[in-house]
Each structure stands twice: as structure tokens, then as C-alpha cells.
Design a protein around this motif. Structure first.
Motif, PDB file in Angstrom:
ATOM      1  N   VAL A  17      -7.392  -1.262  15.178  1.00 57.35           N
ATOM      2  CA  VAL A  17      -8.167  -2.664  15.241  1.00 57.35           C
ATOM      3  C   VAL A  17      -8.521  -3.204  16.691  1.00 57.35           C
ATOM      4  O   VAL A  17      -9.548  -3.357  17.014  1.00 57.35           O
ATOM      5  CB  VAL A  17      -7.633  -3.785  14.486  1.00 57.35           C
ATOM      6  CG1 VAL A  17      -8.193  -5.162  14.513  1.00 57.35           C
ATOM      7  CG2 VAL A  17      -7.549  -3.443  12.885  1.00 57.35           C
ATOM      8  N   VAL A  18      -7.586  -3.036  17.533  1.00 56.59           N
ATOM      9  CA  VAL A  18      -8.017  -3.438  19.066  1.00 56.59           C
ATOM     10  C   VAL A  18      -9.006  -2.537  19.507  1.00 56.59           C
ATOM     11  O   VAL A  18      -9.773  -2.974  20.353  1.00 56.59           O
ATOM     12  CB  VAL A  18      -6.539  -3.431  19.905  1.00 56.59           C
ATOM     13  CG1 VAL A  18      -6.841  -3.491  21.238  1.00 56.59           C
ATOM     14  CG2 VAL A  18      -5.796  -4.543  19.436  1.00 56.59           C
ATOM     15  N   ARG A  35     -16.607  -9.782  12.740  1.00 55.57           N
ATOM     16  CA  ARG A  35     -15.485  -9.368  12.407  1.00 55.57           C
ATOM     17  C   ARG A  35     -15.388  -8.336  11.111  1.00 55.57           C
ATOM     18  O   ARG A  35     -14.676  -7.522  11.019  1.00 55.57           O
ATOM     19  CB  ARG A  35     -14.587 -10.643  12.083  1.00 55.57           C
ATOM     20  CG  ARG A  35     -14.228 -11.469  13.031  1.00 55.57           C
ATOM     21  CD  ARG A  35     -13.339 -12.786  12.739  1.00 55.57           C
ATOM     22  NE  ARG A  35     -12.752 -13.183  13.907  1.00 55.57           N
ATOM     23  CZ  ARG A  35     -12.046 -14.315  13.873  1.00 55.57           C
ATOM     24  NH1 ARG A  35     -11.564 -14.903  12.730  1.00 55.57           N
ATOM     25  NH2 ARG A  35     -11.834 -15.013  15.080  1.00 55.57           N
ATOM     26  N   ARG A  36     -16.265  -8.779  10.196  1.00 56.74           N
ATOM     27  CA  ARG A  36     -16.494  -7.886   9.058  1.00 56.74           C
ATOM     28  C   ARG A  36     -16.700  -6.435   9.262  1.00 56.74           C
ATOM     29  O   ARG A  36     -16.499  -5.659   8.755  1.00 56.74           O
ATOM     30  CB  ARG A  36     -17.376  -8.534   8.035  1.00 56.74           C
ATOM     31  CG  ARG A  36     -17.450  -7.976   6.728  1.00 56.74           C
ATOM     32  CD  ARG A  36     -18.106  -8.701   5.839  1.00 56.74           C
ATOM     33  NE  ARG A  36     -19.612  -8.725   6.060  1.00 56.74           N
ATOM     34  CZ  ARG A  36     -20.292  -9.935   6.453  1.00 56.74           C
ATOM     35  NH1 ARG A  36     -19.940 -10.956   6.568  1.00 56.74           N
ATOM     36  NH2 ARG A  36     -21.663  -9.593   6.678  1.00 56.74           N
ATOM     37  N   GLU A  37     -17.745  -6.514  10.115  1.00 59.90           N
ATOM     38  CA  GLU A  37     -18.212  -5.038  10.788  1.00 59.90           C
ATOM     39  C   GLU A  37     -16.832  -4.352  11.518  1.00 59.90           C
ATOM     40  O   GLU A  37     -16.805  -3.074  11.278  1.00 59.90           O
ATOM     41  CB  GLU A  37     -19.141  -5.170  11.720  1.00 59.90           C
ATOM     42  CG  GLU A  37     -19.871  -3.792  12.301  1.00 59.90           C
ATOM     43  CD  GLU A  37     -20.529  -2.996  11.120  1.00 59.90           C
ATOM     44  OE1 GLU A  37     -20.764  -1.826  11.340  1.00 59.90           O
ATOM     45  OE2 GLU A  37     -20.829  -3.619  10.052  1.00 59.90           O
ATOM     46  N   GLU A  87      -5.395  -7.651   7.294  1.00 59.91           N
ATOM     47  CA  GLU A  87      -5.846  -8.829   7.163  1.00 59.91           C
ATOM     48  C   GLU A  87      -5.552  -9.871   8.461  1.00 59.91           C
ATOM     49  O   GLU A  87      -6.554 -10.634   8.913  1.00 59.91           O
ATOM     50  CB  GLU A  87      -5.542  -9.607   5.791  1.00 59.91           C
ATOM     51  CG  GLU A  87      -6.263  -8.732   4.717  1.00 59.91           C
ATOM     52  CD  GLU A  87      -5.836  -9.642   3.167  1.00 59.91           C
ATOM     53  OE1 GLU A  87      -6.551  -9.529   2.231  1.00 59.91           O
ATOM     54  OE2 GLU A  87      -4.902 -10.310   3.237  1.00 59.91           O
ATOM     55  N   MET A  88      -4.304  -9.724   8.844  1.00 60.61           N
ATOM     56  CA  MET A  88      -3.841 -10.544   9.755  1.00 60.61           C
ATOM     57  C   MET A  88      -4.808 -10.060  11.249  1.00 60.61           C
ATOM     58  O   MET A  88      -5.101 -10.961  11.979  1.00 60.61           O
ATOM     59  CB  MET A  88      -2.623 -10.135  10.169  1.00 60.61           C
ATOM     60  CG  MET A  88      -1.399 -11.059   9.161  1.00 60.61           C
ATOM     61  SD  MET A  88      -1.927 -13.157   9.256  1.00 60.61           S
ATOM     62  CE  MET A  88      -0.932 -13.244  11.152  1.00 60.61           C
ATOM     63  N   ALA A  89      -4.886  -8.791  11.309  1.00 64.63           N
ATOM     64  CA  ALA A  89      -5.422  -8.298  12.449  1.00 64.63           C
ATOM     65  C   ALA A  89      -6.798  -8.306  12.570  1.00 64.63           C
ATOM     66  O   ALA A  89      -7.610  -8.657  13.604  1.00 64.63           O
ATOM     67  CB  ALA A  89      -5.262  -6.640  12.707  1.00 64.63           C
ATOM     68  N   THR A  90      -7.533  -8.458  11.601  1.00 67.11           N
ATOM     69  CA  THR A  90      -9.100  -8.594  11.579  1.00 67.11           C
ATOM     70  C   THR A  90      -9.695  -9.933  11.205  1.00 67.11           C
ATOM     71  O   THR A  90     -10.689 -10.152  11.353  1.00 67.11           O
ATOM     72  CB  THR A  90      -9.661  -7.316  10.419  1.00 67.11           C
ATOM     73  OG1 THR A  90      -9.307  -7.872   9.326  1.00 67.11           O
ATOM     74  CG2 THR A  90      -9.352  -6.213  10.832  1.00 67.11           C
ATOM     75  N   GLY A  91      -8.575 -10.656  10.477  1.00 67.07           N
ATOM     76  CA  GLY A  91      -9.129 -11.964   9.912  1.00 67.07           C
ATOM     77  C   GLY A  91     -10.049 -11.966   8.798  1.00 67.07           C
ATOM     78  O   GLY A  91     -10.842 -12.641   8.400  1.00 67.07           O
ATOM     79  N   ILE A  92     -10.318 -10.973   8.044  1.00 68.67           N
ATOM     80  CA  ILE A  92     -11.163 -10.260   6.992  1.00 68.67           C
ATOM     81  C   ILE A  92     -10.337 -10.278   5.669  1.00 68.67           C
ATOM     82  O   ILE A  92      -9.312  -9.607   5.664  1.00 68.67           O
ATOM     83  CB  ILE A  92     -12.066  -9.320   7.340  1.00 68.67           C
ATOM     84  CG1 ILE A  92     -12.803  -9.582   8.455  1.00 68.67           C
ATOM     85  CG2 ILE A  92     -12.953  -9.038   5.969  1.00 68.67           C
ATOM     86  CD1 ILE A  92     -13.642 -10.664   8.379  1.00 68.67           C
ATOM     87  N   SER A 113     -12.740  -0.034  10.985  1.00 68.97           N
ATOM     88  CA  SER A 113     -11.256   0.078  11.164  1.00 68.97           C
ATOM     89  C   SER A 113     -10.941   0.729   9.974  1.00 68.97           C
ATOM     90  O   SER A 113     -10.056   1.717  10.135  1.00 68.97           O
ATOM     91  CB  SER A 113     -10.408  -1.210  11.556  1.00 68.97           C
ATOM     92  OG  SER A 113     -11.029  -1.568  12.751  1.00 68.97           O
ATOM     93  N   LEU A 114     -11.413   0.448   8.686  1.00 65.80           N
ATOM     94  CA  LEU A 114     -10.810   0.815   7.485  1.00 65.80           C
ATOM     95  C   LEU A 114     -11.272   2.276   7.029  1.00 65.80           C
ATOM     96  O   LEU A 114     -10.574   3.066   6.550  1.00 65.80           O
ATOM     97  CB  LEU A 114     -11.344  -0.119   6.298  1.00 65.80           C
ATOM     98  CG  LEU A 114     -10.568   0.182   5.093  1.00 65.80           C
ATOM     99  CD1 LEU A 114      -9.204   0.242   5.029  1.00 65.80           C
ATOM    100  CD2 LEU A 114     -11.072  -1.080   3.900  1.00 65.80           C
TER     101      LEU A 114
END
Length: 519
Positions: free
Chosen positions: A287-288, A261-263, A236-241, A268-269
Motif C-alpha cells: 500500500v505504501v 484512496r479507493r483507487e 482497511e486500516m492501511a487504505t482507509g477503504i 493494491s488489492l
């Protein structure tokens, strides 16, 4: 003997020389005489030829003189005729001027006589006006005494009656103008719009505000959460989601306002689940990597869009934001597909109206560009998009169309209303946009409340899924002309107080029923 021979030879030589010289002298004298004779003959021939040329030259000079004299005499005769004609014209003009002077003198005399008569009549009229004013004043006083009403009160009553008549007449004229305009313009307007809709085919997808990631098993949920929740917090910290893990079997829900960001979080997940190595370091690394890939994808989508629409020279920032619209929805309608459809519709309508088709398509494509960053910047998306387009040095017509496609500012070209129309067509098309049941019912009730707030309305009904409002009015309170005014006033109030896609038709119904029973 020898001397004699020598002397004889010398004498012979001398004699021969003398004889030769004498013969040569005679020959030369003969040639000289011949030359003199020939020269005399040449001189005589030249004299004769000179005399002949002199006579010919004299004859030619005489002919030229006679010709010049004839031409001069003709020119002189023509000039004399021109002068004679000019003199006759001058005489005619002089006589005409004399006649006009005489007429002017007569008219001046008549004018002075009329002025004198008018002066007398003016005095008589002034006297009559004074008498008439006195009579009118007396009559007004008498009428005030009879009616028991002052002059101001009577004037106010007259103004009210005239105002009512003017309103009725204005309603009748407005209804006639609308009918005439509808008959003249409806056919062409329908032709343009229907042609644009028929020629435009675009795919639409209803995106949601959450993304669902399918898991191979429910055991994967525990690995996503991690020991004491460290994995899910790192994600959640890396993606903001936000990651929502509930009782839904073999699924995880990703929730976030930013669709891009959600995409990124969804991709990533999914890759983390496929890889199986889920820990904070791996999460940040992946994520990067996905973020960089998403930037390339967004740019490619934007470039593909402008290539598909045949546009050139667009600023790279606008191209990137167009790609972001792929992951943005409005009322369940994909914003990029909606923008492409508006571009097609605007371009087709502009072509039908002989406007700049390329500029119209550009304005239609960029009209919602502000929605790509509206969640990051304060302000409405038309204002944000207009400022962004102006910063990227887009055409003033395009900037005005972006800022004014919701009617916020005055249009400076015909492209702005075309973009507004295409936007309404795309949004109002059945199935293009979704709406929650609560907001839908609330809008219908508010529509009926606006109609019921007007005087003389008996009942109103919102029908056609809120696309039409039918208003039943009291026939004794509202006339046919007033019903036309009521429809206009209701439409203006709906435009001011409601937000809705497309357009709403306002229908005012007035009827008179006569019932009788036969006994």
C-alpha cells in the motif's frame, strides 16, 4: 730678376684685384638700378590697382546702400499699411461697441419694463391662486359629500388604480424589452455558444462511488479475509477503504468516499491477488508503494492536463489537485474531463468576444478545483477553490471566477459569467451527468409545486426531463401583461429554491376559448 718677377707678379695680382673689384662694383650698381626701376614699377602698379579697388568698393557700397534703402522703404510702407488697417479695425470696433451699448441700453429699459409688468402679473396670479384654492376646497368638500368618501380614501383608490395600471404597463414593456433583446441578442449568443460547443470535443466517463476488483476464484476471498479477519482489517486500516465481500461471484467491492484512496486500494488489492502473498506485513508494504506511485501519477496527470491546454506558471499544489480530479466524479461526470471541457468552452467564447483567452481557459480549468479537497475541508467547493487559488497567487479574475461560477458573489470581470455559462453547458449536455430516480422525481414535483403556489395558476407541467415548466393560467384572472410578470417571478423563485444543472425554461400559457353551438 727674381725680385723683379716677384714684384711684377704682385703688382699684377693687385691690379687684377682692383680691376675685379671695379667690375663687381659696376655690376652691383647696375643690379641696384634695375631693382630700383622694378620696385618703382611695382609701386606704380600697386597704386593703380589700389585706386581701381577703391573705385569698385565705392560702387559696391553705393549699390548696397541703394538696396538697403529700397528694402527699408518697402518695409516702412508695409508697416504703414498694417497700421492703417489696424486703425480702420479699431474704428470699426469702436463703432460696433457704440451700437452694442445703445442696444444694451434699450434692452435694459425693456427689461425693467417687463419686470414691472411681471410684478403686476405675479400679484394677479397670487390672487387668482388664492381664489382657485378656495374654489377647489369647496369643490372637494362638495365631492366628498356627494361620494360619501374622504379625500384620503379617494387618493388611496386612485393610487391603487394607478398601481394596477403601472403593473400592467410594466408587464407589457417588460415583454416588449424581452422580445427586442431576444431578437437582437439571441442570434449572436447562439453563434458564440454553438461555435464553442462544436469546437470542443472531450471524452466523458461516468465513474461510480465503488470499485470492483475481479478475483481469479472465490477461494481468494478467504485469503483476503485471512485468519480471524486479520488480513482484511490490515488492508482497511492501511487504505482507509471498506472491503465488501458478499455473494458476488469472483468479485470484491471496495467502498470509500475518497476516490484517490479507493483507487490506491483497488491497485493494491489487484497486485496482492496477482502476487499471492497476502499477509499484514505485505499489505502495508504494498500500500505504501502504491501510494507513492499514485502521487507521481496524480502529478503527471496534472502536468499533462496543463500541457494539453497550453498553460504555464501554475503552482505545483494546483497541478497536483488537478490530477486528483481525475478520480473525482460529480453526478456521474468525471470532474477533470468536465473541467477541461469548461476550459475549452470558456476559452472559445472569450476568443469570440475578444477577451483574454488564456486567462479564461485558466479560470475554466480551475473552477472546480475545490472539489479535489472538499471532502477534507469545511465549506463549499467554490469557496474552498477560491481560497486555494488566492493562496497560490492566481489572477484576481481567476479567483473571482472560481468563487462566483455558481452566482455566490458578484463578478468583477466578464470571465466569471463565461465560466458559469460553460459550466452549465457542460453539465446540461445530454448524457453528461447522471441523477438518481428518486432525486429526479423529487425535483420535478418541487418544480410543479413552485409553479402552482402562484395565484391564478390553473395547472403546471414539468416536461423535457425537468428542463421546462409549462404553466396554464386562468385567462380571467391574469392578463397577457401579467403573464409576463408571472413567468419572471416563477423563474426567480425556482432559482432561489431549487438546485439543478443547466437552466429551466418557464412558459406561461394563457388562452381564451369561445364556444357556441348552432341549433
Amino acid at each position: 730678376m727674381t725680385i723683379i718677377y716677384v714684384v711684377a707678379a704682385g703688382g699684377a695680382i693687385v691690379l687684377a684685384f682692383v680691376v675685379g673689384w671695379i667690375a663687381q662694383d659696376r655690376a652691383a650698381s647696375g643690379k641696384l638700378n634695375s631693382a630700383r626701376d622694378a620696385a618703382a614699377k611695382l609701386v606704380e602698379a600697386a597704386a593703380r590697382e589700389a585706386e581701381s579697388l577703391k573705385k569698385a568698393a565705392l560702387l559696391e557700397a553705393k549699390d548696397e546702400w541703394f538696396k538697403a534703402k529700397e528694402i527699408f522703404e518697402r518695409d516702412a510702407e508695409a508697416k504703414r499699411e498694417v497700421i492703417a488697417k489696424s486703425e480702420r479695425k479699431m474704428l470699426d470696433r469702436e463703432s460696433n461697441l457704440n451700437r452694442k451699448v445703445d442696444l444694451l441700453d434699450k434692452k435694459e429699459a425693456e427689461q425693467k419694463k417687463r419686470e414691472h409688468d411681471l410684478s403686476g402679473r405675479e400679484q394677479a396670479v397670487k390672487q387668482s391662486e388664492m381664489k382657485l384654492e378656495g374654489i377647489i376646497k369647496e369643490e372637494n368638500q362638495r365631492l366628498e359629500r356627494i361620494a360619501g368618501m374622504s379625500q384620503q380614501e379617494a387618493r388611496d383608490m386612485l393610487v391603487r388604480n394607478l398601481e394596477q395600471e403601472a403593473r400592467l404597463e410594466a408587464g407589457r414593456i417588460a415583454r416588449e424589452i424581452r422580445e427586442t433583446a431576444r431578437l437582437n441578442a439571441d442570434r449572436e449568443a447562439k453563434k458564440v455558444i454553438v461555435t464553442a460547443i462544436q469546437r470542443c470535443a472531450a471524452d466523458h466517463a461516468a465513474e461510480t462511488t465503488v470499485s470492483v476488483v475481479t478475483l481469479p476464484s472465490d477461494e481468494m476471498k478467504g485469503r483476503i479475509i485471512g485468519r480471524e479477519g486479520r488480513n482484511i482489517r490490515a488492508f482497511e486500516m492501511a487504505t482507509g477503504i471498506d472491503v465488501i465481500i458478499d455473494d458476488t461471484p469472483e468479485a470484491v467491492i471496495l467502498s470509500g468516499f475518497d476516490p484517490v484512496r479507493r483507487e490506491i486500494a483497488r491497485i493494491s488489492l489487484e497486485r496482492l491477488v496477482q502476487d499471492g502473498r497476502i499477509h499484514p506485513g505485505r499489505i502495508e508494504e504494498l500500500v505504501v508503494k502504491v501510494q507513492k506511485e499514485m502521487e507521481d501519477t496524480v502529478r503527471e496527470i496534472g502536468e499533462q492536463t496543463i500541457l494539453e491546454l497550453g498553460m504555464v506558471g501554475m503552482h505545483p499544489d494546483l497541478v497536483r489537485l488537478l490530477g486528483k480530479l481525475k478520480y473525482r466524479t460529480s453526478y456521474g461526470q468525471n470532474v477533470l474531463n468536465h473541467s477541461k471541457e469548461v476550459a475549452h468552452l470558456t476559452g472559445i467564447m472569450a476568443a469570440e468576444l475578444h477577451l483574454d483567452q488564456a486567462l479564461a481557459k485558466r479560470a475554466g480549468l480551475l473552477h472546480d478545483i475545490g472539489k479535489a479537497i472538499s471532502h477534507e475541508t469545511d465549506g463549499t467547493h467554490p469557496q474552498i477553490g477560491g481560497d486555494l487559488a488566492e493562496k497560490c497567487q492566481e489572477h484576481p479574475f481567476v479567483v473571482n471566477a472560481i468563487r462566483g461560477h455558481h452566482g455566490d458573489i458578484e463578478p468583477i470581470s466578464l470571465i466569471t459569467p463565461l465560466v458559469s455559462s460553460a459550466d452549465a453547458i457542460s453539465g446540461a449536455r445530454p448524457g453528461a451527468r447522471g441523477e438518481s430516480l428518486h432525486s429526479y422525481i423529487k425535483r420535478l414535483r418541487r418544480l410543479e409545486e413552485i409553479a402552482d403556489s402562484f395565484k391564478g395558476v390553473e395547472k403546471s407541467y414539468a416536461i423535457q426531463a425537468g428542463r421546462e415548466i409549462r404553466i396554464m393560467v386562468e385567462n380571467k384572472s391574469i392578463s397577457d401583461e401579467e403573464s409576463a410578470i408571472l413567468a419572471t417571478e416563477v423563474a426567480r423563485k425556482v432559482e432561489k429554491e431549487l438546485e439543478y444543472p443547466g437552466q429551466i425554461k418557464v412558459v406561461v400559457i394563457r388562452e381564451t376559448r369561445t364556444v357556441e353551438y348552432a341549433k
